[in-house]
Design a protein around this motif. Structure first.
Motif, PDB file in Angstrom:
ATOM      1  N   VAL A 129       0.917  -1.087  -0.021  1.00  0.00           N
ATOM      2  CA  VAL A 129      -0.014  -0.058  -0.057  1.00  0.00           C
ATOM      3  C   VAL A 129       0.855   1.189   0.177  1.00  0.00           C
ATOM      4  O   VAL A 129       1.745   1.411   0.769  1.00  0.00           O
ATOM      5  CB  VAL A 129      -0.850   0.036   1.216  1.00  0.00           C
ATOM      6  N   ASP A 130       0.696   2.204  -0.762  1.00  0.00           N
ATOM      7  CA  ASP A 130       1.111   3.417  -0.956  1.00  0.00           C
ATOM      8  C   ASP A 130       0.403   4.505  -1.299  1.00  0.00           C
ATOM      9  O   ASP A 130      -0.444   4.566  -2.395  1.00  0.00           O
ATOM     10  CB  ASP A 130       2.390   3.353  -2.095  1.00  0.00           C
ATOM     11  N   ASP A 131       0.254   5.497  -0.692  1.00  0.00           N
ATOM     12  CA  ASP A 131      -0.711   6.723  -0.601  1.00  0.00           C
ATOM     13  C   ASP A 131      -1.899   6.319  -1.040  1.00  0.00           C
ATOM     14  O   ASP A 131      -2.632   6.666  -2.038  1.00  0.00           O
ATOM     15  CB  ASP A 131      -0.122   7.839  -1.895  1.00  0.00           C
ATOM     16  N   GLY A 132      -2.422   5.328  -0.161  1.00  0.00           N
ATOM     17  CA  GLY A 132      -3.788   5.044  -0.298  1.00  0.00           C
ATOM     18  C   GLY A 132      -4.189   4.143  -1.758  1.00  0.00           C
ATOM     19  O   GLY A 132      -5.487   3.997  -2.126  1.00  0.00           O
ATOM     20  N   HIS A 133      -3.379   3.738  -2.186  1.00  0.00           N
ATOM     21  CA  HIS A 133      -3.373   2.874  -3.598  1.00  0.00           C
ATOM     22  C   HIS A 133      -2.693   1.646  -3.254  1.00  0.00           C
ATOM     23  O   HIS A 133      -1.627   1.593  -2.444  1.00  0.00           O
ATOM     24  CB  HIS A 133      -2.907   3.421  -4.699  1.00  0.00           C
ATOM     25  N   LEU A 134      -3.148   0.407  -4.038  1.00  0.00           N
ATOM     26  CA  LEU A 134      -2.588  -0.941  -3.578  1.00  0.00           C
ATOM     27  C   LEU A 134      -1.843  -1.113  -5.035  1.00  0.00           C
ATOM     28  O   LEU A 134      -2.474  -1.087  -6.029  1.00  0.00           O
ATOM     29  CB  LEU A 134      -3.544  -1.868  -3.555  1.00  0.00           C
TER      30      LEU A 134
ATOM     31  N   LYS B  95     -14.860  -5.698  -4.754  1.00  0.00           N
ATOM     32  CA  LYS B  95     -14.656  -5.793  -3.431  1.00  0.00           C
ATOM     33  C   LYS B  95     -13.207  -6.534  -3.011  1.00  0.00           C
ATOM     34  O   LYS B  95     -13.142  -7.475  -3.586  1.00  0.00           O
ATOM     35  CB  LYS B  95     -15.838  -6.548  -2.518  1.00  0.00           C
ATOM     36  N   LEU B  96     -12.515  -5.955  -2.120  1.00  0.00           N
ATOM     37  CA  LEU B  96     -11.303  -6.571  -1.859  1.00  0.00           C
ATOM     38  C   LEU B  96     -11.140  -6.564  -0.413  1.00  0.00           C
ATOM     39  O   LEU B  96     -11.298  -5.457   0.334  1.00  0.00           O
ATOM     40  CB  LEU B  96     -10.401  -5.636  -2.485  1.00  0.00           C
ATOM     41  N   LYS B  97     -10.521  -7.798   0.102  1.00  0.00           N
ATOM     42  CA  LYS B  97     -10.402  -7.751   1.562  1.00  0.00           C
ATOM     43  C   LYS B  97      -8.856  -7.743   1.943  1.00  0.00           C
ATOM     44  O   LYS B  97      -7.913  -8.620   1.092  1.00  0.00           O
ATOM     45  CB  LYS B  97     -10.900  -9.011   2.162  1.00  0.00           C
ATOM     46  N   LEU B  98      -8.231  -6.830   2.753  1.00  0.00           N
ATOM     47  CA  LEU B  98      -6.862  -6.763   2.812  1.00  0.00           C
ATOM     48  C   LEU B  98      -6.447  -7.364   4.315  1.00  0.00           C
ATOM     49  O   LEU B  98      -7.216  -6.981   4.970  1.00  0.00           O
ATOM     50  CB  LEU B  98      -6.378  -5.343   2.735  1.00  0.00           C
TER      51      LEU B  98
ATOM     52  N   HIS C 116      -6.536   1.466  -7.464  1.00  0.00           N
ATOM     53  CA  HIS C 116      -6.828   2.977  -6.946  1.00  0.00           C
ATOM     54  C   HIS C 116      -7.769   3.057  -5.538  1.00  0.00           C
ATOM     55  O   HIS C 116      -8.638   2.054  -5.646  1.00  0.00           O
ATOM     56  CB  HIS C 116      -7.286   3.973  -7.841  1.00  0.00           C
ATOM     57  N   ASP C 117      -7.621   3.619  -4.742  1.00  0.00           N
ATOM     58  CA  ASP C 117      -8.383   3.916  -3.409  1.00  0.00           C
ATOM     59  C   ASP C 117      -8.581   2.428  -2.846  1.00  0.00           C
ATOM     60  O   ASP C 117      -9.746   1.972  -2.433  1.00  0.00           O
ATOM     61  CB  ASP C 117      -9.597   4.235  -3.761  1.00  0.00           C
TER      62      ASP C 117
ATOM     63  N   GLY D  51      -6.333  -1.930 -12.303  1.00  0.00           N
ATOM     64  CA  GLY D  51      -6.836  -3.169 -12.594  1.00  0.00           C
ATOM     65  C   GLY D  51      -5.355  -4.023 -12.450  1.00  0.00           C
ATOM     66  O   GLY D  51      -4.217  -3.547 -12.612  1.00  0.00           O
ATOM     67  N   LEU D  52      -5.816  -5.403 -12.353  1.00  0.00           N
ATOM     68  CA  LEU D  52      -4.558  -6.094 -12.234  1.00  0.00           C
ATOM     69  C   LEU D  52      -4.291  -7.202 -13.667  1.00  0.00           C
ATOM     70  O   LEU D  52      -5.279  -7.731 -14.075  1.00  0.00           O
ATOM     71  CB  LEU D  52      -4.546  -7.349 -11.242  1.00  0.00           C
TER      72      LEU D  52
END
Lengths: 363, 299
Positions: A247-252, A348-351, A260-261, A292-293
């Motif tokens: 995570v960097d500046d609110g982005h993954l 939806k993403l769970k970290l 983003h976000d 996107g990935l």
């Protein structure tokens, strides 16, 4: 009757089967102990029954410490994975066994025993098999007889060790539904061990997830499925896609890709695991899409209600596989071809913070 | 309930694997001359080393007519040898039945330290020459042995007397029942016993109602073998017996004495009794095996 276990510890040589387990099983509930093989669930069940002795800790039955009570006096019903019916006895004699073993003073007369056995056989809907031997029954029938035998002594709790593990898929489903119905009629506190997540979620009031001798999460099926608290629970309940990111500046950041976000709650530079279920991912054909990935389409499986797309990871995710569930219309719209590079966009993403996870996790 | 049909169907698929079908299949057959030569080697061996001696025992025994045969058997020394052999078996077999079941039960159903050592000890009588066993008993209980003086002082006779013969026989036949039961009980596991205990059965009732019915055929098989050996034992008994006619001679020892006295007809007459015992044992053994098999396939 309620069951409580406190600080249970069990070691087999250098293998830790149970590591400081404390759990509470309220009266009248049907609880599933769920976990992969070797997680300690069967050991825990056998310790509650008294068939195994814990190295330390206590088993409390109905508020009384039963750690030193003999199996015979614990009044538990136990159902084994491979039925453990007495091969040389008829179904009737199997069910009557517990009653006939009672000390002379409290032993009912043969007439009372016969009535009770027939009542139990009716309960499990197999009264017509009373004179058969276990070898003449199907697996499903044997397990129901085993259950009737366990219930004959009017146990205070019912413990089931992978009760459907040895049955084929169709019979399994049928028995599962039947067990739930039976529990709703009898309301006897029950614990059953399983490694089948679908079985646990479908049958139990509450699910206890275990891994490596530790409890990972306890909750209703809905809680554990929709709000998994640990990466293990997330990965164990249903299929899942795993990404290693930062995570960097609110982005993954995942390799060269950015989502983003995501991960606002994490400090800059935190290493995280990101989880998404197959239906929580969408596919975008436009590779210029910023968030996107990247992944490569491998196979499209279009049968059943939803279509499944299997993808291979590229770049930093090389060697990983992803699975996306889409509606047939969506798949039709995308008209994917094998080898095409696309982007995966999670709804939806769970970290999970990677440092908080002791062991290296692989989905 | 249509469960039965669902579960049983796959089994019927394996019905074609019956041995006869397999043997009849040309693809799995050896050529004719290999079959003929292998079978004839086996049959020759069987005839030379098994059938001929057996026939010889009975022909030699009856060579001088049935009267001589009957006289040899009804001789008082012969009768006393038969009595002693029966007595020895009657004591040794039940004792080894108890020891064997207890040892097998402990080894197969419980975990404890020194289990491997116990298994090794149970096998000891198989690996030690019976003559050595006899000698050891002489060294321990003989007049010049460890307990010799004390035994003499208390007027207890073990060596050159019936107790010595019984002791030696028990030692030699010890492994038969335990060895038969251990793998059987290990294969059966402990789930049925656990189920019985959870249902409230005591240890004894669990053994009587659950374990024993499951091992009865294996146990009977072990008893038959143990009995055959107890009656036929020569080496160990020969050392401790002292060969006192009419007192400490068992049947095998009596045969030897008669033979050494060139009383061949009588020697073979007594030997024919032992041979008959062997035949009865074989028939019983086959019957038990057959029963155990049908029992196993029924469950």
């Amino acid at each position: 009757m309620s069951i409580e276990v406190k600080n249970l510890h069990k070691q087999f040589g250098s293998f830790t089967a149970l590591d400081d387990i404390s759990l509470n099983f309220p009266s009248g509930e049907l609880v599933a102990l769920l976990g992969p093989s070797g997680c300690g669930k069967t050991t825990l069940l056998r310790i509650i029954a008294g068939l195994e002795q814990a190295d330390s800790g206590s088993v409390i039955l109905d508020g009384e410490n039963a750690s030193d009570t003999h199996v015979r006096e614990r009044q538990v019903g136990f159902v084994f994975q491979h039925y453990a019916l007495f091969k040389h006895m008829t179904v009737f004699d199997n069910v009557a066994f517990g009653l006939r073993m009672k000390p002379r003073k409290s032993r009912p007369s043969e007439k009372v025993i016969a009535e009770k056995v027939h009542r139990l056989l009716e309960l499990v809907q197999l009264d017509w098999l009373a004179d058969r031997f276990p070898s003449q029954l199907s697996g499903g029938q044997r397990q129901r007889i085993a259950l009737a035998r366990a219930l004959a002594v009017e146990p205070r709790v019912l413990l089931l060790d992978e009760p459907f593990g040895a049955l084929d898929a169709k019979v399994r489903k049928e028995l599962r539904r039947w067990l739930r119905k039976l529990h709703d009629e009898l309301h006897i506190t029950s614990i059953f061990v399983t490694h089948d997540q679908e079985e646990a979620l479908e049958v139990a009031d509450r699910v206890v997830l275990m891994d490596h001798g530790k409890v990972e999460q306890v909750g209703t099926p809905d809680e554990v499925y929709n709000h998994p608290q640990t990466p293990f629970v997330y990965g164990f309940l249903g299929s899942v896609n795993l990404f290693h990111g930062r995570v960097d500046d609110g982005h993954l950041h995942v390799g060269d890709d950015v989502l983003h976000d995501q991960g606002e709650n994490y400090g800059p530079g935190s290493e995280v695991y990101a989880f998404a279920r197959p239906h929580e991912l969408d596919i975008v054909v436009d590779t210029q899409q910023v968030s996107g990935l990247s992944a490569k389409v491998n196979r499209v499986l279009s049968f059943g209600l939803n279509s499944r797309v299997e993808l291979d990871g590229i770049n930093s995710a090389h060697g990983q596989h992803f699975e996306v569930e889409l509606s047939p219309q969506r798949v039709h719209e995308l008209s994917l071809i094998q080898g095409q590079i696309v982007k995966l966009v999670p709804s939806k993403l769970k970290l999970f913070q990677r440092d908080s996870v002791q062991k290296d996790y692989h989905a | 309930m249509n469960n039965a049909a669902v579960v049983n169907r796959p089994l019927s698929n394996f019905a074609w694997v019956s041995p006869t079908k397999y043997e009849r299949n040309v693809a799995t057959q050896e050529s004719k001359w290999i079959k003929i030569s292998v079978i004839s080697i086996a049959l020759t061996f069987f005839a030379l080393f098994l059938v001929m001696p057996l026939v010889a025992v009975f022909t030699e025994a009856l060579r001088k007519g049935f009267e001589v045969y009957w006289l040899a058997l009804s001789d008082s020394d012969a009768l006393s040898a038969v009595r002693l052999t029966l007595l020895t078996a009657l004591i040794a077999v039940p004792l080894n039945l108890v020891f064997g079941v207890a040892a097998a039960w402990a080894i197969a159903k419980f975990e404890f330290k020194g289990k491997q050592l116990l298994i090794t000890f149970i096998d000891l009588p198989f690996s030690v020459s019976p003559v050595i066993v006899g000698l050891v008993y002489v060294l321990v209980f003989g007049v010049n042995g460890w307990f010799g003086e004390w035994l003499v002082a208390n007027d207890i006779k073990i060596i050159f007397a019936v107790p010595g013969i019984v002791l030696a026989t028990i030692f030699v036949t010890f492994p038969f029942i335990a060895r038969e039961l251990i793998p059987l009980m290990q294969a059966q596991g402990k789930e049925e016993e656990e189920a019985a205990v959870v249902l409230g059965a005591s240890g004894w009732k669990t053994f009587w109602y659950v374990t024993l019915p499951n091992i009865k055929w294996g146990l009977l098989y072990g008893v038959i073998l143990c009995n055959a050996r107890a009656m036929g034992e020569f080496g160990a008994v020969s050392v401790v017996s002292g060969h006192i006619r009419g007192q400490t001679n068992t049947m095998p020892l009596h045969v030897e004495i008669l033979y050494n006295e060139y009383n061949f007809a009588a020697a073979f007459a007594v030997a024919s009794l032992l041979a008959l015992l062997a035949l009865v044992t074989l028939v019983l053994k086959t019957w038990v095996e057959h029963r155990a098999e049908t029992n196993a396939s029924a469950h």
